[in-house]
Design an enzyme around this catalytic site. Sequence first.
Site, short mmCIF file in Angstrom:
data_model
loop_
_atom_site.label_atom_id
_atom_site.label_comp_id
_atom_site.label_asym_id
_atom_site.label_seq_id
_atom_site.Cartn_x
_atom_site.Cartn_y
_atom_site.Cartn_z
N HIS A 81 0.57 -0.78 0.28
CA HIS A 81 0.27 0.27 0.12
C HIS A 81 1.12 1.30 0.19
CE1 HIS A 81 0.40 -0.49 4.88
NE2 HIS A 81 0.31 1.19 4.55
N ASP A 112 0.26 -7.65 1.33
CA ASP A 112 1.18 -5.99 1.42
C ASP A 112 2.17 -5.99 2.00
OD1 ASP A 112 0.44 -3.85 1.98
OD2 ASP A 112 0.09 -3.05 4.14
N GLY A 192 3.18 7.08 7.61
CA GLY A 192 4.19 6.82 7.06
C GLY A 192 5.30 5.71 7.88
N ASN A 193 5.12 5.37 8.95
CA ASN A 193 6.29 4.60 9.16
C ASN A 193 5.65 2.75 8.86
OD1 ASN A 193 5.54 4.92 12.61
ND2 ASN A 193 7.94 4.16 11.46
N SER A 194 4.64 2.52 8.16
CA SER A 194 4.38 1.50 6.87
C SER A 194 5.58 1.21 5.94
CB SER A 194 3.15 1.77 6.26
OG SER A 194 2.27 2.35 6.97
#
Length: 616
Positions: A81, A112, A192-194
């Site tokens: 994502h 993901d 944003g850590n994703s």
Amino acid sequence: MTLFLFIARFLLLCAAVNALQPLPVFAEENPVSAAVLAAQQQRVAAIRQASMAAVSIFAGGQGGGSGVLVSSDGFALTNFHVVQPAGVSMKCGLNDGNVYDAVLVGLDPTGDVSLIKLLGRNDFPFAMLADSDTVRVGDFCFAAGNPFLLATNFQPSISAGIVSGVHRYQYPAGTLLEYADCLQVDAAINPGNSGGALFDAEGGLIGVNGRASFEKRGRINVGVGYAISSNQLRNFVGMLRGGRLCDHATLGATVATSEDGRVVVADILESSDAYRRGLRYDDEIVSIAGRPVRTVNAMKNILGTLPSGWRVPLVLRREGRPIEMLVRLAGVHSPAELALLVEGGGAPADPRQKKQKPLDKDAPQKNPHDDTPESGKKTAQVPDIVKPFYEPRNGFTNYYFNRLERNRVAALIASRGDYAVCKGSWIFSGTLVGGGDFRIELAENFASIDLPTGTTRIDTTGDLDGNPSPPGSGGLLASLVLWRRLLQSGPQSLGRTDYWGTAPLLGVEELCDVLHSTVAAVELQVASSPADGTVRGLELWPSSQDDPCEVRFLDHTSLNQIEMPHRFEVRHGNELFAIFQIRSIEFTEIPSNDEASDRVSFLEPGLEYFTADRSL
């Protein structure tokens, strides 16, 4: 008064004596304080080292996220994502202060996960995948990433905490973004850590952050974050490096909890490999892929970490008796469905929850081993710097990297010997485990096998489909013919050959590289060692409706610096066809030192190599 003066003088004397004593040096003599300081220094060093592998991903006006480098040549893991809005290319920053162009390599939308490659260097700092199965609740962990896209100077933000839970399951959105067997942490995981890294105390990569729970009216983490485990990532990284569009596994059966607490089969598709291997309604599932199944949730967790197409051991219990089998896992989606979902075409109902529809016998049937979907990825606008590293093709994320991996594996296989010089017949003779002799001859135009049950011969100049010879083997001769072609002329001689990825092979500890070839209507998979290219096994489907012929090379020997099998096993379906013990190998045409053609043989008893005229 006298007593008062005496006491006062005594106290003053004690104070003077104490003043002469040296002050304690707690930092040096107190072992607890020293241990704390050492632990702090180790933690700071681990964070400093791990931060070098952290990637800040910027997708132009489409946002961004985080990633983590996992190889020195620039491959980095992140979330599906995160990269989906960016398309094929993106900009990435490292804490060295530099910006690098990056290209999309492989996608795993169900889990993901995506793999990208940073361009411009071959000496990137990177993190090593650790063993996430050793992680325990309470272990220290820290996340490195780009929350709220704050890392405008490319210095990652660090948040620390503990592992709050292991083997968690987070339901997918439709059939995508499923988090199975994931790690739960209380380290701050914010937008944003994703895609960023989750490290253990030593700086080992134990997961990739992806999900978090937020306050209803804000986007602030409340201490519940989820990371995709490193062991799941390890299962998929081979396919991702091959530019694949990956799918996750399903058994082709649903399970439920019985009244006495057992996990039992509630429904099963008759078209599934599990059914063909013998799994039936009401069988108890004991373990799958070597992991115990004690709850329905555990079953989901295990299957959610495995790629479709893998063969894994399954242990069931029927009427109190354990039964072991190897099952090939199906995909959650068809290739066409998965390609459509990546393009945003909508999510179908979860195929793991729907019953099988009757087949239209008059309709053409798609080969279940064909990775080519009916629709592929739309053509994207690719920057000039990325164009040399991107090749679109239906069924793949980026076929450029598939060609690289296919050529790498082909070169490793070719390094096992100069097979091209062996142009005549290849003749293998020996004994069958269990009794009897055999002789196999592989020539340019034919192949034959002599067994105690009779002789079988096939013409190799035509199509090999529908030829399961010798009877009961599922296509042993056709398998060996294509194996010989691969060794002599490389994968281009087989027809369309792609890099399938990595997969387990029974009896082999490491995951094997797998090449997948389509030869007319025949499907062939070749498993080889990623370390040295030794061919470990073959699987051949003479037709899409049949079980494959499985050839497993158990050990090898060297004949005049040409690697050849010494013993191999053949299976078809649930049955062992035979185990072949090779006693001699003959090449009828091979150039000698004076360019003459001689017969070269290997005789097992003395391990001697010789030609008609001289010792080798």
